[in-house]
Each structure stands twice: as structure tokens, then as C-alpha cells.
Enzyme design. Structure first.
Site, mmCIF file in Angstrom:
data_model
loop_
_atom_site.group_PDB
_atom_site.id
_atom_site.type_symbol
_atom_site.label_atom_id
_atom_site.label_comp_id
_atom_site.label_asym_id
_atom_site.label_seq_id
_atom_site.Cartn_x
_atom_site.Cartn_y
_atom_site.Cartn_z
ATOM 1 N N LYS A 91 22.058 36.928 52.840
ATOM 2 C CA LYS A 91 22.767 36.545 51.276
ATOM 3 C C LYS A 91 21.288 36.411 50.314
ATOM 4 C CE LYS A 91 26.615 36.381 50.036
ATOM 5 N NZ LYS A 91 28.310 37.034 50.864
ATOM 6 N N GLY A 191 43.430 33.809 43.487
ATOM 7 C CA GLY A 191 42.165 35.329 42.778
ATOM 8 C C GLY A 191 42.438 36.026 43.526
ATOM 9 N N VAL A 192 43.073 36.700 42.875
ATOM 10 C CA VAL A 192 43.488 38.511 42.780
ATOM 11 C C VAL A 192 42.579 39.341 42.066
ATOM 12 C CG1 VAL A 192 46.455 37.710 42.845
ATOM 13 C CG2 VAL A 192 45.386 38.044 40.822
ATOM 14 N N GLY A 193 41.317 39.500 42.239
ATOM 15 C CA GLY A 193 40.130 39.913 41.952
ATOM 16 C C GLY A 193 40.094 41.441 42.648
ATOM 17 N N LYS A 194 39.037 41.415 43.396
ATOM 18 C CA LYS A 194 38.663 42.838 44.256
ATOM 19 C C LYS A 194 39.109 42.619 45.053
ATOM 20 C CE LYS A 194 33.991 43.477 43.272
ATOM 21 N NZ LYS A 194 32.674 43.241 43.756
ATOM 22 N N VAL A 195 39.333 41.258 46.111
ATOM 23 C CA VAL A 195 39.763 41.426 47.349
ATOM 24 C C VAL A 195 41.840 41.279 47.328
ATOM 25 C CG1 VAL A 195 39.679 40.241 49.332
ATOM 26 C CG2 VAL A 195 37.859 40.890 48.358
ATOM 27 N N GLY A 196 41.713 40.733 46.382
ATOM 28 C CA GLY A 196 43.015 39.594 46.148
ATOM 29 C C GLY A 196 44.043 40.733 46.539
ATOM 30 N N HIS A 197 44.136 41.104 44.768
ATOM 31 C CA HIS A 197 44.939 42.369 44.893
ATOM 32 C C HIS A 197 45.471 43.312 45.242
ATOM 33 C CE1 HIS A 197 41.760 45.340 43.633
ATOM 34 N NE2 HIS A 197 42.681 46.572 43.603
#
EC number: 1.4.1.23
Length: 366
Positions: A91, A191-197
Site C-alpha cells: 500500500k 459512507g456513500v462515496g465511491k463504493v457505497g453508492h
């Protein structure tokens, strides 16, 4: 107390002496002309080149950045092992606010540092970095995935990350309630950003009852405008206390499961996309003691890394989706192992991953 470099001694203790260490290599990168400060951590190459994303984040200090890189790299070793990939874990983190300091020149400088490792570390997107950024990094480093289709890449890996988490939820439902259907289940997503949405889309397609929260109002608004039946709550503290919640999905930063949140969590299942959800060792037992089923984060969120790994061999979406669908079976196998061994699912997943890494080392004669 600091070491001879001025770095806090506890960071070096983590690296060389703790159970959370054991990393093969840590590289500190600096390019003063562009303002780049980055940390690249290679945890293991037992199964192949280390693979993991690049996080761009305004850490409070350099020690926090190093610690995050170490934790995330270790998690990638376990994630890649459980996903059946021929990759170890690595990482990278870039220190700073991407909204303020991210430039093409900085990303190119970062790409040169990754390239200097000669393929021991393969990078991709993470928090604060996007497909367009990887296209820039790739101009200096051929060991770059998560690129745009126009530049020979697979595009947005969050699509399959969400799909994998959804499979983990289905497996959790099957294990706990005897039915993989999520119809009518109350699911809270932090969290509804990149993955959440994307995860919301899967749940709505199954007629689940969805609750969401995010520190960004625009992210919540994007979801609720598309799906008026989705309920927005004020913050994560309110979300974990929603009455009758069946599944809690942490999909933001790590440490969501801690000494504060676990005692008040109403959900019967935790299954989300965030990395390093367990704030410290022992939280997995606290969850088990409360009768909360935990689907290990690095198992269920592996859809994205499955996608970017495939990019190295000529990307095929259907092939990747079929691999990501197996997260359902892997999650069920972990629950079964946990029951047989009398241990929490997180410990069962660790045992399976460590066994595969040990077999990789043995095969290489290490």
C-alpha cells in the site's frame, strides 16, 4: 521518544517487533519540487508482487501516515491471499490534502518512485485517488493498474468492490437467517462515496430498507434523489443506533468498530467496504460476545483488487465479476471455519490467509 531518523519509536516497533509488522520493505519518498511526501509499504511478496492502492490523505503527521501505510499493506496481503490472487500485499499513502496539492507533476514524481521498485509493488486507486490519477502515474510507471479503458485499464474498481460486499451480505444472511435474500432487511451504510453508492443500487434492487450517512451532503443527496425511499440519518453515531438494523456497512475510513461503537450497535451483521474496520485486536471478540456476525472486511471488499489484478493480464469484466461472485462462497467458508474452530470469523479468515501465504513462501523456498 524518537529513533535516529526523528521518527517516533513506536512506528519502528510496529515495523520490526509487533505482530502487526513483519513488512519486507518500507520506502519513504520525497520530491520537494512538487511537494510530494509519500510512504510505500510492501508487506509480503510470498504470493507474488505486492498489490494495493495509493491513498492520498491529509494526515495529522508523518507518523500517522507511516502507521496507516503499514496497516493497509498488511491488510492487502490477507485480502489478496483470501481472494486467491497471485499477489502479495502493499500500500502507498501520499501525505496532504488532494484538493490542495494534487498536481500532474506530483503524480508523475510519485510514479517514478513506484517504478524504482522494479515491479515489487503494483499500485492502483484508493481514497483520494482516481482513474485519471492512475493514468498520469502510468506515464512514469508500468506497474500501475486502475487506469481508464482508454489507456488500457479496467476503469472504476469500486463497481466490483460493491458487488463483492453485496455477496458478503448475502452470505451473512444465509448463515444467520438461512436465506441469502436481503428483501426487507434494514441496512445502514456509513459512507456513500465511491463504493457505497454502488452498494445502495444492489440493495435497492433487492427491496432492502436502506439508511445512509456521509460527511458530504452532496454524496447523500445523490443517493436520496435517485432513491427517495432511502433514509438519510445525521451521522454514523445515529446510524449504528437505528432501531431494528439488520446489517451495518462501514464504507468510509477504518476503525469503525471500536470500544465506543460496538456496545451500542443495533445490527446483527457487520459487512462493509472499509478497510481495517477493527480498531484494535480484541474487537472481533467483542462483536462475537454480543452475537454480532462480522464478515471480515478484507474478504468482502476484495472485488476491486480482483479487478485491478486482472488488468495486468488483459481485463475482462465478466471474468472478474465471476471471480468476485465467489466472495459469497469464501465468506460462508470462513463462517464455517470459525464455528468449527470456536473462534471469531476474523480470526478464521486470518488463519486461512496465513496458511496460503506460508504455502507461497514454502513454494519459493523461503
Amino acid at each position: 521518544m524518537t529513533d535516529v531518523t526523528g521518527a517516533p519509536a513506536d512506528v519502528l516497533h510496529t515495523l520490526f517487533h509487533s505482530d502487526q509488522g513483519g513488512h519486507e520493505q518500507v520506502v519513504l519518498c520525497q520530491d520537494r519540487a512538487t511537494g510530494l511526501k509519500a510512504v510505500i509499504a510492501v508487506h509480503s511478496t510470498a504470493l507474488g508482487p505486492a498489490l494495493g492502492g495509493t491513498r492520498f490523505y491529509p494526515y495529522a503527521n508523518e507518523a500517522d501516515a507511516v502507521a496507516d501505510a503499514l496497516n493497509l499493506a498488511r491488510g492487502m496481503s490477507y485480502k489478496n491471499a483470501m481472494a486467491g490472487l497471485d499477489h502479495g500485499g502493499g500500500k502507498a499513502v501520499i501525505i496532504g490534502d488532494p484538493e490542495r496539492i494534487k498536481t500532474e507533476e506530483l503524480l508523475l514524481a510519485y510514479g517514478r518512485f513506484v517504478a524504482s521498485l522494479g515491479g515489487r509493488y503494483v499500485t492502483a486507486c484508493d481514497v483520494g485517488t482516481y482513474v485519471a490519477d492512475m493514468d498520469v502515474v502510468a506515464r512514469e510507471c508500468r506497474w500501475t493498474t486502475g487506469r481508464s479503458p482508454e489507456n488500457g485499464g479496467a476503469g472504476d474498481s469500486s463497481v466490483l468492490t460493491a458487488f463483492g460486499v453485496y455477496q458478503g451480505m448475502r452470505a451473512s444472511a444465509q448463515h444467520l437467517w438461512g436465506d441469502p435474500s436481503l428483501r426487507g432487511r434494514r441496512v445502514g451504510i456509513a459512507g456513500v462515496g465511491k463504493v457505497g453508492h454502488h452498494l445502495v443500487e444492489h440493495l435497492m434492487a433487492e427491496s432492502a430498507e436502506v439508511f445512509v450517512t456521509d460527511v458530504r451532503e452532496d454524496a447523500v443527496r445523490r443517493v436520496t434523489e435517485r432513491h427517495p425511499s432511502v433514509k438519510a440519518v445525521a451521522d454514523t453515531d445515529a446510524l449504528i443506533r437505528v432501531d431494528g438494523l439488520d446489517i451495518y456497512a462501514p464504507c468510509a475510513l477504518g476503525g469503525a468498530l471500536n470500544d465506543y461503537s460496538v456496545p451500542v450497535l443495533t445490527a446483527r451483521v457487520v459487512c462493509g467496504a472499509a478497510n481495517n474496520q477493527l480498531a484494535h485486536p480484541g474487537v472481533e471478540k467483542d462483536l462475537a460476545d454480543r452475537g454480532i456476525l462480522y464478515a471480515p472486511d478484507y474478504v468482502v471488499n476484495a472485488g476491486g483488487v480482483i479487478q485491478v489484478a486482472d488488468e495486468l493480464h488483459g481485463f475482462d469484466f465478466d471474468r472478474c465479476k465471476a471471480k468476485a461472485a465467489k466472495i459469497y462462497d469464501t465468506t460462508l467458508a470462513i463462517f464455517a471455519r470459525a464455528k468449527d474452530d470456536g473462534i471469531p470469523p476474523a480470526a478464521a479468515a486470518d488463519r486461512i490467509a496465513e496458511q496460503r501465504m506460508a504455502e507461497g513462501r514454502a513454494a519459493r523456498g523461503w
